[in-house]
Design a protein around this motif. Structure first.
Motif, PDB file in Angstrom:
ATOM      1  N   HIS A   3     -15.615 -11.354   1.224  1.00 18.54           N
ATOM      2  CA  HIS A   3     -15.600 -10.276   0.238  1.00 18.54           C
ATOM      3  C   HIS A   3     -14.983 -10.724  -1.082  1.00 18.54           C
ATOM      4  CE1 HIS A   3     -15.951  -7.984   4.047  1.00 18.54           C
ATOM      5  NE2 HIS A   3     -16.742  -7.240   3.317  1.00 18.54           N
ATOM      6  N   LEU A   4     -15.488 -10.129  -2.157  1.00 23.60           N
ATOM      7  CA  LEU A   4     -14.991 -10.383  -3.504  1.00 23.60           C
ATOM      8  C   LEU A   4     -14.528  -9.068  -4.120  1.00 23.60           C
ATOM      9  CD1 LEU A   4     -17.972 -12.529  -4.881  1.00 23.60           C
ATOM     10  CD2 LEU A   4     -16.027 -13.319  -3.499  1.00 23.60           C
ATOM     11  N   LEU A   5     -13.383  -9.085  -4.756  1.00 25.03           N
ATOM     12  CA  LEU A   5     -12.925  -7.949  -5.550  1.00 25.03           C
ATOM     13  C   LEU A   5     -12.924  -8.398  -7.003  1.00 25.03           C
ATOM     14  CD1 LEU A   5     -11.827  -5.059  -5.614  1.00 25.03           C
ATOM     15  CD2 LEU A   5      -9.514  -6.019  -5.439  1.00 25.03           C
ATOM     16  N   LEU A   6     -13.801  -7.813  -7.801  1.00 30.71           N
ATOM     17  CA  LEU A   6     -13.961  -8.203  -9.198  1.00 30.71           C
ATOM     18  C   LEU A   6     -13.231  -7.199 -10.087  1.00 30.71           C
ATOM     19  CD1 LEU A   6     -17.806  -8.958  -9.097  1.00 30.71           C
ATOM     20  CD2 LEU A   6     -15.901 -10.471  -8.465  1.00 30.71           C
ATOM     21  N   LEU A   7     -12.395  -7.693 -10.981  1.00 30.42           N
ATOM     22  CA  LEU A   7     -11.655  -6.840 -11.911  1.00 30.42           C
ATOM     23  C   LEU A   7     -12.205  -7.038 -13.312  1.00 30.42           C
ATOM     24  CD1 LEU A   7      -7.977  -7.519 -10.704  1.00 30.42           C
ATOM     25  CD2 LEU A   7      -9.664  -5.919  -9.775  1.00 30.42           C
ATOM     26  N   SER A   8     -12.425  -5.931 -14.016  1.00 29.76           N
ATOM     27  CA  SER A   8     -13.053  -6.022 -15.329  1.00 29.76           C
ATOM     28  C   SER A   8     -12.682  -4.811 -16.166  1.00 29.76           C
ATOM     29  CB  SER A   8     -14.579  -6.087 -15.158  1.00 29.76           C
ATOM     30  OG  SER A   8     -15.236  -5.923 -16.392  1.00 29.76           O
ATOM     31  N   ARG A   9     -12.706  -4.985 -17.468  1.00 34.91           N
ATOM     32  CA  ARG A   9     -12.501  -3.838 -18.356  1.00 34.91           C
ATOM     33  C   ARG A   9     -13.784  -3.024 -18.522  1.00 34.91           C
ATOM     34  NH1 ARG A   9      -8.272  -5.231 -23.265  1.00 34.91           N
ATOM     35  NH2 ARG A   9      -6.764  -6.404 -22.006  1.00 34.91           N
ATOM     36  N   CYS A  16       0.824  -1.206   0.000  1.00 38.93           N
ATOM     37  CA  CYS A  16       0.000   0.000   0.000  1.00 38.93           C
ATOM     38  C   CYS A  16       0.861   1.260   0.000  1.00 38.93           C
ATOM     39  CB  CYS A  16      -0.930  -0.026   1.213  1.00 38.93           C
ATOM     40  SG  CYS A  16      -2.170   1.285   1.222  1.00 38.93           S
ATOM     41  N   GLU A  17       1.972   1.213   0.758  1.00 42.15           N
ATOM     42  CA  GLU A  17       2.820   2.397   0.848  1.00 42.15           C
ATOM     43  C   GLU A  17       3.523   2.688  -0.463  1.00 42.15           C
ATOM     44  OE1 GLU A  17       5.307  -1.133   1.265  1.00 42.15           O
ATOM     45  OE2 GLU A  17       3.401  -0.498   2.163  1.00 42.15           O
ATOM     46  N   ASP A  18       3.538   1.720  -1.384  1.00 42.67           N
ATOM     47  CA  ASP A  18       4.244   1.844  -2.647  1.00 42.67           C
ATOM     48  C   ASP A  18       3.319   2.288  -3.779  1.00 42.67           C
ATOM     49  OD1 ASP A  18       6.751   1.259  -4.163  1.00 42.67           O
ATOM     50  OD2 ASP A  18       5.440  -0.134  -5.193  1.00 42.67           O
ATOM     51  N   PHE A  19       2.019   2.277  -3.540  1.00 39.19           N
ATOM     52  CA  PHE A  19       1.083   2.601  -4.607  1.00 39.19           C
ATOM     53  C   PHE A  19       0.953   4.109  -4.770  1.00 39.19           C
ATOM     54  CE2 PHE A  19      -2.980   3.178  -6.704  1.00 39.19           C
ATOM     55  CZ  PHE A  19      -2.879   2.242  -7.718  1.00 39.19           C
ATOM     56  N   LEU A  20       0.969   4.585  -5.997  1.00 37.70           N
ATOM     57  CA  LEU A  20       0.898   6.013  -6.287  1.00 37.70           C
ATOM     58  C   LEU A  20      -0.553   6.414  -6.509  1.00 37.70           C
ATOM     59  CD1 LEU A  20       3.922   6.118  -8.757  1.00 37.70           C
ATOM     60  CD2 LEU A  20       3.913   6.747  -6.341  1.00 37.70           C
ATOM     61  N   VAL A  21      -1.056   7.289  -5.662  1.00 37.86           N
ATOM     62  CA  VAL A  21      -2.449   7.728  -5.753  1.00 37.86           C
ATOM     63  C   VAL A  21      -2.524   8.965  -6.637  1.00 37.86           C
ATOM     64  CG1 VAL A  21      -4.485   8.463  -4.470  1.00 37.86           C
ATOM     65  CG2 VAL A  21      -2.902   6.809  -3.460  1.00 37.86           C
ATOM     66  N   ALA A  22      -3.461   8.940  -7.581  1.00 41.10           N
ATOM     67  CA  ALA A  22      -3.657  10.046  -8.509  1.00 41.10           C
ATOM     68  C   ALA A  22      -5.160  10.196  -8.763  1.00 41.10           C
ATOM     69  CB  ALA A  22      -2.917   9.776  -9.820  1.00 41.10           C
ATOM     70  N   HIS A  36      -2.466  -3.858  -9.843  1.00 39.85           N
ATOM     71  CA  HIS A  36      -1.690  -3.367  -8.696  1.00 39.85           C
ATOM     72  C   HIS A  36      -2.619  -3.077  -7.517  1.00 39.85           C
ATOM     73  CE1 HIS A  36       1.970  -0.734  -7.401  1.00 39.85           C
ATOM     74  NE2 HIS A  36       1.467  -1.409  -6.381  1.00 39.85           N
ATOM     75  N   LEU A  37      -3.754  -2.457  -7.779  1.00 39.59           N
ATOM     76  CA  LEU A  37      -4.720  -2.196  -6.715  1.00 39.59           C
ATOM     77  C   LEU A  37      -5.179  -3.496  -6.063  1.00 39.59           C
ATOM     78  CD1 LEU A  37      -6.829   0.614  -8.394  1.00 39.59           C
ATOM     79  CD2 LEU A  37      -5.722   0.804  -6.171  1.00 39.59           C
ATOM     80  N   SER A  38      -5.431  -4.503  -6.889  1.00 42.01           N
ATOM     81  CA  SER A  38      -5.878  -5.786  -6.326  1.00 42.01           C
ATOM     82  C   SER A  38      -4.789  -6.428  -5.482  1.00 42.01           C
ATOM     83  CB  SER A  38      -6.319  -6.738  -7.448  1.00 42.01           C
ATOM     84  OG  SER A  38      -5.216  -7.251  -8.168  1.00 42.01           O
ATOM     85  N   GLN A  39      -3.525  -6.222  -5.853  1.00 43.47           N
ATOM     86  CA  GLN A  39      -2.425  -6.774  -5.065  1.00 43.47           C
ATOM     87  C   GLN A  39      -2.291  -6.058  -3.724  1.00 43.47           C
ATOM     88  OE1 GLN A  39       0.523  -6.357  -8.154  1.00 43.47           O
ATOM     89  NE2 GLN A  39       0.562  -8.550  -8.552  1.00 43.47           N
TER      90      GLN A  39
END
Length: 240
Positions: A123-129, A19-25, A58-61
């Motif tokens: 909980h489920l995290l669903l990733l989709s285009r 989390c500390e490595d993720f760049l928020v924009a 990356h967010l899911s990781q």
């Protein structure tokens, strides 16, 4: 006597995914805010949708590191999967979740997984285009479940985020190119975090092979090679 070109060895490198490595924009701030709310989501599932390379993985990781979630691709879902998936950590990441649409067994499996997560407070995290409203699912109960769960768009990165990502990716490989290299690449590269990763990897390889630093001339050569060998995608810049 001229020296032979250095042969690069694939020794690997460490890329932090915490989390500390993720760049928020602005392009991902809403998604980050929703992940920060976990486990206090209003529904068992959260969908992150957006184009390839926008940062969903990356967010899911980041979320997986916190939740210890199991990861599965939607194409591998079947009726036997839900109990097994939820058993380890009561949390699951479903990649390419829109791939369930129009596939009765996959739709039933995702529906079962959703209900089981609700029963077990998982909980489920669903990733989709695509947003769930555009999945064209045939199972009415699944459509209803997805409609009642939050869905957040992750937009393509802007120049500020791409620049920060390039700097980080170079730093992960112990490379320190000048800002003129970053500026050159930003004006010409595909607007994708995936492409940024491939580009930096290619520059690292070329730099080792030629025994030279990462400069604008090297960036020009490598970028030209990548754009010639990879299919052009929407949103890319090709001017050299």
């Amino acid at each position: 006597m001229s020296l032979p070109a250095q042969i690069p060895l694939d020794l690997g490198h460490r890329t932090a995914m915490g989390c500390e490595d993720f760049l928020v924009a602005p392009s991902n701030a809403d998604a980050v805010a929703w992940l920060d709310r976990w486990p206090s989501w209003p529904a068992p599932a959260l969908t992150l949708f957006g184009p390839a390379g926008c940062g969903k993985t990356h967010l899911s990781q980041v979320w997986r590191a916190r939740s210890h979630a199991v990861v599965i691709r939607a194409e591998l879902l079947d009726s036997a999967a839900p109990p097994t998936l939820l058993a380890p950590a009561n949390a699951v990441v479903v990649e390419d979740a829109d791939a369930v649409a129009g596939k009765p067994e996959r739709e039933e499996a995702l529906f079962h997984l959703y209900n089981l997560a609700r029963e077990q407070q998982g909980h489920l995290l669903l990733l989709s285009r695509k947003a769930p409203s555009r999945w064209r699912t045939r199972l009415p109960d699944l459509r209803s479940r997805l409609k009642g769960a939050p869905a957040v768009e992750v937009r393509p990165p802007d120049d500020a985020l791409l620049a920060a990502v390039l700097v980080k990716l170079f730093a992960d490989r112990q490379l320190r190119p000048g800002m003129e290299v970053i500026t050159y690449l930003l004006a010409r590269m595909e607007r994708s975090l995936d492409f940024a990763r491939r580009l930096v990897a290619a520059l690292d390889h070329a730099s080792l092979a030629a025994h030279r630093g990462v400069t604008v001339p090297l960036a020009r050569e490598v970028l030209s090679d990548l754009q010639r060998t990879e299919p052009q995608r929407s949103g890319s810049k090709t001017t050299l």
